[in-house]
Scaffold this motif. Structure first.
Motif, mmCIF file in Angstrom:
data_model
loop_
_atom_site.group_PDB
_atom_site.id
_atom_site.type_symbol
_atom_site.label_atom_id
_atom_site.label_comp_id
_atom_site.label_asym_id
_atom_site.label_seq_id
_atom_site.Cartn_x
_atom_site.Cartn_y
_atom_site.Cartn_z
ATOM 1 N N ALA C 9 0.826 -1.209 0.000
ATOM 2 C CA ALA C 9 0.000 0.000 0.000
ATOM 3 C C ALA C 9 0.861 1.261 0.000
ATOM 4 O O ALA C 9 0.520 2.261 -0.652
ATOM 5 N N LEU C 11 3.829 1.628 -1.306
ATOM 6 C CA LEU C 11 4.374 1.805 -2.654
ATOM 7 C C LEU C 11 3.288 2.309 -3.602
ATOM 8 O O LEU C 11 3.523 3.198 -4.419
ATOM 9 N N ARG C 12 2.097 1.760 -3.476
ATOM 10 C CA ARG C 12 0.983 2.208 -4.320
ATOM 11 C C ARG C 12 0.680 3.684 -4.083
ATOM 12 O O ARG C 12 0.412 4.430 -5.024
ATOM 13 N N VAL C 15 3.245 5.939 -5.809
ATOM 14 C CA VAL C 15 3.013 6.012 -7.255
ATOM 15 C C VAL C 15 1.762 6.826 -7.559
ATOM 16 O O VAL C 15 1.752 7.655 -8.470
ATOM 17 N N LEU C 77 1.947 -1.292 -10.025
ATOM 18 C CA LEU C 77 1.344 -0.586 -8.883
ATOM 19 C C LEU C 77 0.304 0.426 -9.394
ATOM 20 O O LEU C 77 -0.776 0.561 -8.815
ATOM 21 N N MET D 1 -7.846 -4.262 3.426
ATOM 22 C CA MET D 1 -7.125 -4.598 2.188
ATOM 23 C C MET D 1 -5.752 -5.180 2.540
ATOM 24 O O MET D 1 -5.017 -4.613 3.336
ATOM 25 N N ASP D 3 -3.075 -5.221 0.951
ATOM 26 C CA ASP D 3 -1.942 -4.342 0.623
ATOM 27 C C ASP D 3 -1.531 -3.449 1.792
ATOM 28 O O ASP D 3 -0.362 -3.075 1.902
ATOM 29 N N ASP D 4 -2.491 -3.091 2.648
ATOM 30 C CA ASP D 4 -2.177 -2.224 3.792
ATOM 31 C C ASP D 4 -1.324 -2.944 4.819
ATOM 32 O O ASP D 4 -0.595 -2.306 5.583
ATOM 33 N N ALA D 5 -1.445 -4.259 4.868
ATOM 34 C CA ALA D 5 -0.799 -5.017 5.937
ATOM 35 C C ALA D 5 0.309 -5.938 5.460
ATOM 36 O O ALA D 5 0.951 -6.605 6.267
ATOM 37 N N THR D 6 0.555 -5.985 4.161
ATOM 38 C CA THR D 6 1.536 -6.926 3.625
ATOM 39 C C THR D 6 2.793 -6.213 3.141
ATOM 40 O O THR D 6 2.719 -5.305 2.311
ATOM 41 N N LEU D 69 -1.989 -9.861 -13.655
ATOM 42 C CA LEU D 69 -1.138 -8.906 -12.951
ATOM 43 C C LEU D 69 -0.385 -9.625 -11.830
ATOM 44 O O LEU D 69 0.803 -9.383 -11.601
ATOM 45 N N VAL D 91 12.076 0.780 -6.334
ATOM 46 C CA VAL D 91 10.880 1.517 -6.754
ATOM 47 C C VAL D 91 10.897 2.945 -6.220
ATOM 48 O O VAL D 91 10.669 3.910 -6.960
ATOM 49 N N LEU D 92 11.176 3.088 -4.920
ATOM 50 C CA LEU D 92 11.134 4.423 -4.318
ATOM 51 C C LEU D 92 12.216 5.337 -4.900
ATOM 52 O O LEU D 92 11.974 6.524 -5.130
ATOM 53 N N VAL D 95 10.992 6.383 -8.435
ATOM 54 C CA VAL D 95 9.937 7.408 -8.382
ATOM 55 C C VAL D 95 10.573 8.750 -8.029
ATOM 56 O O VAL D 95 10.240 9.783 -8.609
ATOM 57 N N LEU D 116 6.198 7.337 -16.479
ATOM 58 C CA LEU D 116 6.530 7.061 -15.084
ATOM 59 C C LEU D 116 7.956 6.571 -14.935
ATOM 60 O O LEU D 116 8.567 6.749 -13.903
#
Lengths: 118, 118, 118, 118
Positions: C9, C11-12, C15, C77, D1, D3-6, D69, D91-92, D95, D116
């Motif tokens: 989340a 990383l999402r 982006v 993402l 979700m 994604d928030d916890a993983t 995906l 990734v960070l 970006v 991007l």
């Protein structure tokens, strides 16, 4: 061998006829065809993805390669039709540019960073 | 138009000569060529990735498409050489199979799930 | 390692912020993002296309791989953001399906036809 | 979700476990994984290839997108494991580089040539 007797124009005409008979021109717009070429290229790549470089191409694999390679080329022919591109001319000019860019004397046997497409 | 007068064999021979003069056969093994076809296909796709379907293909874009399409086709020709595949035969047989699979009467104007490659 | 402390989340969100600040949502529609993911995947593949399986990944190549892999993941993402897809959920469910489809007992050491994605 | 916890590390660990249990490390070498990412990216693209930009993503398509995906991301995670790459860091940082390369003030609303991944 059919390649000896078949012009690129003849292949383009066959593909154009197929598309026209089905009124599929609206699907064969440039962006869709570019996507289709990538999708088919990946289906070809998939045949090799878990193989090592040294595994030979047996008859069964060759048949599958022919099928996927045909798909890639069919969409390239359709793209040439849709955008009015002379494929032979484009190919021959590109090879010519690459011949000048990678003179045989300097590049014989080595290709790091070099490629057919330049 | 060169396509009217150029056989697939002639294009294959030109590409084969380019590869041979540089002793690049060792790079042109099947798996590498499959990768190269995918890489070039993506360079073609990249020309369209942010465009909408309705944007026309102007002269500048067409020139870039010719260049990338040539790259895809050149590697397909090299793959045909490396694996001894008759491209015209493979293409014509595939179109024939698709003609039977998607009869014009039933598929005119609609293509959801249908495609040139079947 | 950042991976230990960074949620998907987070990383999402990074982006999404980048896209929003530039009003680029109109470019980040599903079809364009699918194209972008393919284009970036091919740039990653290009780093390996002429290499043999046995060549090691040196520091220079690793840095380039990081860069291209980041590009692929960034677009994935963005696709998750655009289409409201929970990536972790999708990944974990798929791995679970593959675990059932390829039981370790039967598939240990062999993978012809098998893959991570099933 | 989820994604928030993983964390990304948690997803990487799940994929690493799947590979290890099956002794599939020999298939998950960098070049093969790069090919696999391209192959899966194309399967995602295929879902969109004949659609126009304006067609909405319905529930059925969304489910298929999630599946493809996930496949792309799973192979990216495996690539990170194989080559010891911190995905979040990569990734960070990317970006961040793109934020500097495409300042919001100048690039708001326009993206020709911009992307991007920079």
């Amino acid at each position: 061998m059919a390649d000896d007797a078949t012009t690129v124009a003849a292949l383009r005409a066959r593909v154009a006829g197929f598309v026209r008979e089905r009124d599929w021109e609206k699907y064969h717009r440039p962006k869709n065809l570019a996507s289709a070429i990538s999708v088919e290229a990946a289906e070809l790549l998939e045949l090799f993805q878990w193989r090592s470089d040294s595994e030979p191409v047996d008859a069964e694999l060759k048949a599958r390669v022919e099928d996927e390679l045909a798909d890639v080329v069919i969409y390239c022919l359709s793209a040439a039709n849709t955008m009015d591109i002379d494929l032979s001319d484009a190919v021959l000019r590109k090879v010519g540019r690459n011949e000048a860019r990678y003179p045989a004397k300097e590049w014989r046997g080595r290709a790091r960073g070099a490629s057919l497409e330049g």
